[in-house]
Design a protein around this motif. Structure first.
Motif, PDB file in Angstrom:
ATOM      1  N   GLY A  48     -21.946  19.390 -35.966  1.00  0.00           N
ATOM      2  CA  GLY A  48     -22.765  18.186 -36.001  1.00  0.00           C
ATOM      3  C   GLY A  48     -24.231  18.554 -36.018  1.00  0.00           C
ATOM      4  N   THR A  49     -25.066  17.622 -35.641  1.00  0.00           N
ATOM      5  CA  THR A  49     -26.500  17.871 -35.583  1.00  0.00           C
ATOM      6  C   THR A  49     -27.046  17.428 -34.227  1.00  0.00           C
ATOM      7  OG1 THR A  49     -26.979  15.732 -36.601  1.00  0.00           O
ATOM      8  CG2 THR A  49     -26.860  17.630 -38.074  1.00  0.00           C
ATOM      9  N   SER A  50     -28.119  18.085 -33.828  1.00  0.00           N
ATOM     10  CA  SER A  50     -28.780  17.724 -32.581  1.00  0.00           C
ATOM     11  C   SER A  50     -29.636  16.487 -32.816  1.00  0.00           C
ATOM     12  CB  SER A  50     -29.652  18.877 -32.099  1.00  0.00           C
ATOM     13  OG  SER A  50     -30.744  19.057 -32.985  1.00  0.00           O
ATOM     14  N   ASP A  51     -30.273  15.994 -31.768  1.00  0.00           N
ATOM     15  CA  ASP A  51     -31.158  14.833 -31.894  1.00  0.00           C
ATOM     16  C   ASP A  51     -32.292  15.088 -32.871  1.00  0.00           C
ATOM     17  OD1 ASP A  51     -29.613  13.460 -30.077  1.00  0.00           O
ATOM     18  OD2 ASP A  51     -30.897  13.939 -28.365  1.00  0.00           O
ATOM     19  N   SER A  52     -32.706  16.358 -32.995  1.00  0.00           N
ATOM     20  CA  SER A  52     -33.801  16.700 -33.904  1.00  0.00           C
ATOM     21  C   SER A  52     -33.321  16.928 -35.335  1.00  0.00           C
ATOM     22  CB  SER A  52     -34.524  17.954 -33.403  1.00  0.00           C
ATOM     23  OG  SER A  52     -33.649  19.074 -33.459  1.00  0.00           O
ATOM     24  N   GLY A  53     -32.007  16.853 -35.565  1.00  0.00           N
ATOM     25  CA  GLY A  53     -31.455  17.036 -36.902  1.00  0.00           C
ATOM     26  C   GLY A  53     -31.009  18.452 -37.199  1.00  0.00           C
ATOM     27  N   ALA A  54     -31.167  19.380 -36.258  1.00  0.00           N
ATOM     28  CA  ALA A  54     -30.732  20.761 -36.459  1.00  0.00           C
ATOM     29  C   ALA A  54     -29.205  20.845 -36.396  1.00  0.00           C
ATOM     30  CB  ALA A  54     -31.349  21.666 -35.390  1.00  0.00           C
ATOM     31  N   ALA A  55     -28.639  21.761 -37.172  1.00  0.00           N
ATOM     32  CA  ALA A  55     -27.192  21.955 -37.188  1.00  0.00           C
ATOM     33  C   ALA A  55     -26.741  22.617 -35.888  1.00  0.00           C
ATOM     34  CB  ALA A  55     -26.800  22.821 -38.369  1.00  0.00           C
ATOM     35  N   TYR A  56     -25.693  22.081 -35.294  1.00  0.00           N
ATOM     36  CA  TYR A  56     -25.157  22.613 -34.042  1.00  0.00           C
ATOM     37  C   TYR A  56     -23.656  22.479 -34.016  1.00  0.00           C
ATOM     38  CZ  TYR A  56     -29.375  23.606 -31.422  1.00  0.00           C
ATOM     39  OH  TYR A  56     -30.521  24.185 -30.981  1.00  0.00           O
ATOM     40  N   PHE A  57     -23.057  23.249 -33.118  1.00  0.00           N
ATOM     41  CA  PHE A  57     -21.641  23.113 -32.821  1.00  0.00           C
ATOM     42  C   PHE A  57     -21.511  22.571 -31.405  1.00  0.00           C
ATOM     43  CE2 PHE A  57     -21.747  26.325 -36.113  1.00  0.00           C
ATOM     44  CZ  PHE A  57     -20.685  25.959 -36.929  1.00  0.00           C
ATOM     45  N   PHE A  58     -20.552  21.706 -31.205  1.00  0.00           N
ATOM     46  CA  PHE A  58     -20.307  21.103 -29.909  1.00  0.00           C
ATOM     47  C   PHE A  58     -18.996  21.663 -29.371  1.00  0.00           C
ATOM     48  CE2 PHE A  58     -23.014  18.409 -32.387  1.00  0.00           C
ATOM     49  CZ  PHE A  58     -24.041  18.111 -31.498  1.00  0.00           C
TER      50      PHE A  58
END
Length: 112
Positions: A9-19
């Motif tokens: 997904g993406t963080s609040d800032s729009g960066a790509a992340y894994f949860f």
């Protein structure tokens, strides 16, 4: 029963992340990790906390997460460092195999 799931997904800032979602019979523990941090987690099975070898990977509750294995337990410590932590998740070390499988699945499905 313990389990692990990883979703992209993406963080609040729009960066790509894994949860990374770790589940135990009593709680759910969520850690947000970057792509680089996800790769670092591959070595968690060899990270011994007593030898000060924890893997710094991700954020939980706005603090850093430190992963290690010791005495048959996978442990994730959350706080300013791996000695002054505030929250801990502990699970059987066997969950590391499931974590590694989920990392491989998440990487295979990650859009390049």
């Amino acid at each position: 029963m313990y389990s692990v799931a990883i979703n992209a997904g993406t963080s609040d800032s729009g960066a790509a992340y894994f949860f990374v979602k770790l589940n135990s019979p009593d709680c759910e523990f969520n850690v947000m990790v970057s792509e680089l941090e996800l790769e670092r987690l591959r070595s968690v099975g060899d990270a011994r906390w007593l030898a000060r070898q924890s893997v710094a990977a991700g954020k939980c509750l706005g603090s850093s997460a430190f992963w290690s294995c010791q005495d048959g337990r996978l442990t994730v410590l959350v706080g300013p460092d791996d000695e002054a932590w505030e929250v801990c998740f502990s699970a059987p070390e066997a969950l590391v195999n499931e974590l590694l499988q989920e990392i491989a699945r998440a990487r295979a499905n990650w859009p390049q």
